[in-house]
Design an enzyme around this catalytic site. Structure first.
Site, PDB file in Angstrom:
ATOM      1  CG  HIS A  46      -2.049   0.953   1.089  1.00 38.33           C
ATOM      2  ND1 HIS A  46      -1.611   2.275   1.204  1.00 38.33           N
ATOM      3  CD2 HIS A  46      -3.379   0.889   1.082  1.00 38.33           C
ATOM      4  CE1 HIS A  46      -3.049   3.005   1.316  1.00 38.33           C
ATOM      5  NE2 HIS A  46      -3.862   2.198   1.200  1.00 38.33           N
ATOM      6  NE  ARG A  86      -2.789   7.687  -1.672  1.00 37.60           N
ATOM      7  CZ  ARG A  86      -2.955   6.466  -2.196  1.00 37.60           C
ATOM      8  NH1 ARG A  86      -2.651   6.441  -3.502  1.00 37.60           N
ATOM      9  NH2 ARG A  86      -3.374   5.436  -1.788  1.00 37.60           N
TER      10      ARG A  86
END
Lengths: 219, 531
Positions: B316, B336
């Site tokens: 990740h 994000r």
């Protein structure tokens, strides 16, 4: 790059001396109690899982001089002289309900008091509030729940990790974390009816009916 | 791995929340980037398996050691062990195991759910971002399928992906009926977000506590269900087979508390043991919980199940570097998705932040390897996740939508509203796993596999929100399928498959020194479990 969280800092700083489960440990500063237990080779520490204080497993009793508190070991940092004891796992809850058995939401409050008869016995001792590692105002939320304000009470338990430390602290054995979860569950079960989801489910239902009507089409 | 980099204090002083940012450079060829920097492509990372159903195929090195290791027990260990019979045995107490248990018990089966740690101790509980289901008017099941296959580099099994995407809306409804809450808009719709690799807004969430909300609801539902018995602190050490070693008929468990073996006999075993981040592949930190040691892969492989994509893992992009005690822990992609950018030490963007996770991960590793990272005292390197800029453009958003992130970082004196977060890729997810059909059935009769343990759904890269959907969709499917096994159950339970695996290892000249499954990482196993 380190593979273990415990191996992060150098040995240059002075050690922090504490005891974990009765065993003397010389930890590095800024370690959590879980890291310190591993670092010090404390055996049989079984109640550790997520390491980011959401699973509620690593419950510890802390003694600083005469002051005794509880917390989660993965979010508690080492302190000079502190005594920490990992607590055994939570007991199986004694209340029972299955949400699918709830049919008429007008009866929710009555059902609530059948399932959690202790919830209206709150002595306002603040034990649950003091024991909560998430800073939840457990006592106020329980009183809201007992008055049928399930949605508001449930919202106060958003950050609850079901560690049940509040239950251990409650002289009336209210099982506050489970009361909070009950409030959240009935609120979703009876009130959450989102139009965008329902619309798509309806489209899918119609497609399935069409699919069944024409014999040569398969899923 | 680290190549210079700017010291943390210096990079902090250089950081400006209001600096002018240019668009990130165009990514000409993602494959070249992946080949050069993604950990799956490290030459030292992959070996060929010598024995088992996948002999001759590529496998990550540390996983191969586990898959080709010796078992812990033989027949002598089973003498005198107490025996329990059940209709369905579920191994693993995370989201997939609980969903399977509720589905099977809801149809009247006697279910025994056995878990290594505590019920709910899992990666599910930590999932922050959300769960995918195509419910918005501008979205469709077909687009969900396409996005999932594309994100997985078209290595996924279209049949599995289609089954999961079709289940999506019904899964959300089932979760709500069990009592799970989701964020709503003012008009009462479920709030959706668009994340990396998605063509429409499709992520539903409960603030950034989606996994916690899901897990505590499912855990309570399982505890409260009269048809489900739960054993905690009981790791599986081996499966059981029939006399020919070809059908799974139960499992052997030990206890982390008293070390005694127990035998369970059944006609359907559902493995739901999750991932393997705690094997720290390629020496990476991990976002996973302590029990994620790949036990189910080892057990399934030893009894002959076909696995797939064993050289493909998800690192990740945004694991925390600092503070050290949270090393590897996740900052949800939701941050994000909400608009947070990533910057290198020079304060420049270097990749489109919402490309699929493997590409963003490789881009971060490139910045770190080429000296444009930010270095902490112990030599680890990362890049900035620019949370202050997000807060500045949408004041109050971090507190409203990401309370978990704030609570966690503020405990260590870092306020992501005023200070960017130092991040580095962290071992997060096993893309591949046990080969299954749409009911979660493996290639071994009587054995099902669901959740992160199973492979084929996410291809070689999972997009956000599909893990939580996967575990409920296939968990429920396997729970239903497992009770339709109509034979009368095993006449005899044996370890014949273990004998066969041992013979194969000996014939291949493999050492029988290492034992598996791992059960716990060595650093956390003292006095509990000896390998």
């Amino acid at each position: 790059m380190t593979s273990t969280p415990a191996a992060a800092t150098g040995d240059s700083q002075p050690a922090v001396n504490l005891t974990i489960n009765g065993i003397a440990v010389a930890a590095r500063p800024a370690m959590t109690l879980v890291e310190a237990a591993w670092h010090g080779g404390v055996p049989r520490v079984t109640g550790v899982s997520c390491l980011e204080s959401v699973c509620g497993s690593c419950r510890v009793l802390l003694r600083r001089g005469k002051e005794v508190t509880v917390d989660l070991a993965c979010q508690t940092f080492v302190e000079e002289g502190i005594e920490a004891v990992f607590l055994p796992p939570q007991a199986t809850p004694k209340h029972h309900y299955e949400i699918s058995e709830f049919t008429d939401s007008w009866n929710n409050l009555a059902r609530f008091h059948e399932i959690f008869p202790e919830a209206s016995h709150c002595r306002h001792c603040h034990g649950c509030v003091r024991s909560c590692p998430k800073g939840i105002d457990v006592e106020s939320a329980i009183n809201l729940a007992a008055a049928g304000h399930f949605r508001d009470a449930g919202e106060m338990f958003l950050e609850c990790v079901m560690c049940d430390l509040c239950d251990s602290a409650c002289p009336e054995q209210i099982a506050p974390a489970h009361v909070g979860l009950f409030c959240r569950r009935v609120s979703a079960h009876f009130r959450l009816r989102p139009p965008n989801l329902i619309q798509r489910l309806e489209e899918q239902r119609k497609e399935r009916l069409l699919g069944q009507a024409s014999p040569d089409s398969h899923e | 791995m680290s190549n210079g980099g700017t010291p943390l204090a210096q990079a902090r002083a250089l950081y400006r929340v209001d600096s002018e940012l240019a668009a990130p450079p165009e990514l000409a060829d993602p494959d070249t980037l992946l080949n050069a920097f993604h950990p799956d492509h490290l030459r030292s990372s992959v070996v060929k398996l010598a024995v088992g159903a996948n002999a001759g195929e590529n496998c990550q090195r540390e996983l191969a050691q586990q898959l080709q290791a010796e078992a812990f027990i033989d027949e002598a260990d089973l003498a005198g062990a107490p025996v329990t019979d059940t209709d369905v045995l579920i191994i693993g107490g995370g989201g997939a195991g609980c969903a399977a248990a509720l589905a099977a018990a809801g149809r009247g089966a006697r279910v025994l759910l056995v878990t290594k740690l505590r019920l709910g101790d899992s990666n599910t509980v930590m999932a922050e971002g959300g769960i995918q289901a195509a419910i918005e008017p501008d979205d469709s099941i077909q687009r969900h399928i396409q996005d999932t296959l594309r994100g997985g580099h078209h290595a996924g099994d279209p049949e599995l992906v289609s089954a999961m995407a079709q289940d999506g809306p019904e899964v959300i409804r089932w979760l709500i009926e069990e009592g799970m809450q989701f964020e709503q808009t003012a008009s009462g719709d479920l709030h959706t977000r668009k994340a990396g690799g998605m063509s429409a807004a499709r992520i539903m969430h409960c603030r950034d506590y989606t996994g916690l909300e899901m897990m505590r609801v499912l855990r309570e539902a399982v505890i409260q269900h009269r048809g489900i018995e739960v054993w905690e602190h009981s790791p599986a050490v081996e499966l059981l087979s029939n006399e020919r070693g070809q059908k799974c008929v139960g499992a052997v468990f030990t206890s982390l508390l008293d070390g005694r073996f127990r035998i369970v006999r059944t006609h359907s075993v559902i493995l739901a043991t999750g991932g393997l981040g705690r094997l720290h592949l390629n020496n990476f930190p991990t976002s996973n919980h302590l029990g994620a040691t790949g036990d189910g892969l080892v057990l399934a492989y030893r009894i002959g199940a076909q696995l797939r994509d064993l050289d493909s893992f998800q690192y990740h992009p945004t694991g925390l570097v600092h503070p050290p005690y949270l090393s590897g822990k996740l900052v949800t992609e939701g941050v994000r998705a909400a608009g947070a950018l990533m910057l290198n030490a020079a304060g420049q963007r270097f990749v489109d932040e919402l490309l699929p996770r493997d590409i963003v991960c490789a881009a971060i590793l490139r910045e770190c390897a080429e000296g444009r990272g930010i270095r902490v005292d112990d030599g680890r390197v990362g890049v900035w996740l620019d949370t202050p800029r997000l807060e500045r453009s949408q004041p109050g958003m971090l507190e409203r939508q990401f309370p978990k992130l704030l609570a966690r970082t503020q405990m260590s004196g870092i306020d992501p509203r005023s200070e960017p977060l130092l991040i580095h890729p962290t071992l997060h997810y096993q893309n591949g796993g046990v080969v299954i059909d749409v009911n979660g059935a493996t290639t071994v009769p009587g054995l099902f596999a669901v959740g992160e343990l199973a492979g084929g759904i996410h291809g070689r890269n999972r997009i956000m929100g599909n893990a939580l959907l996967d575990i409920i969709s296939f968990g429920r499917r396997a729970g239903v399928a497992a009770i339709s096994e109509h034979d009368r159950g095993p006449k005899k339970v044996t370890l014949e498959h273990v004998n066969q695996a041992r013979r194969a290892l000996t014939l291949a000249g493999m050492p029988l020194t290492q034992r598996a499954p791992q059960i716990l990482p060595d650093y956390a196993a003292k006095g509990i479990w000896n390998r």
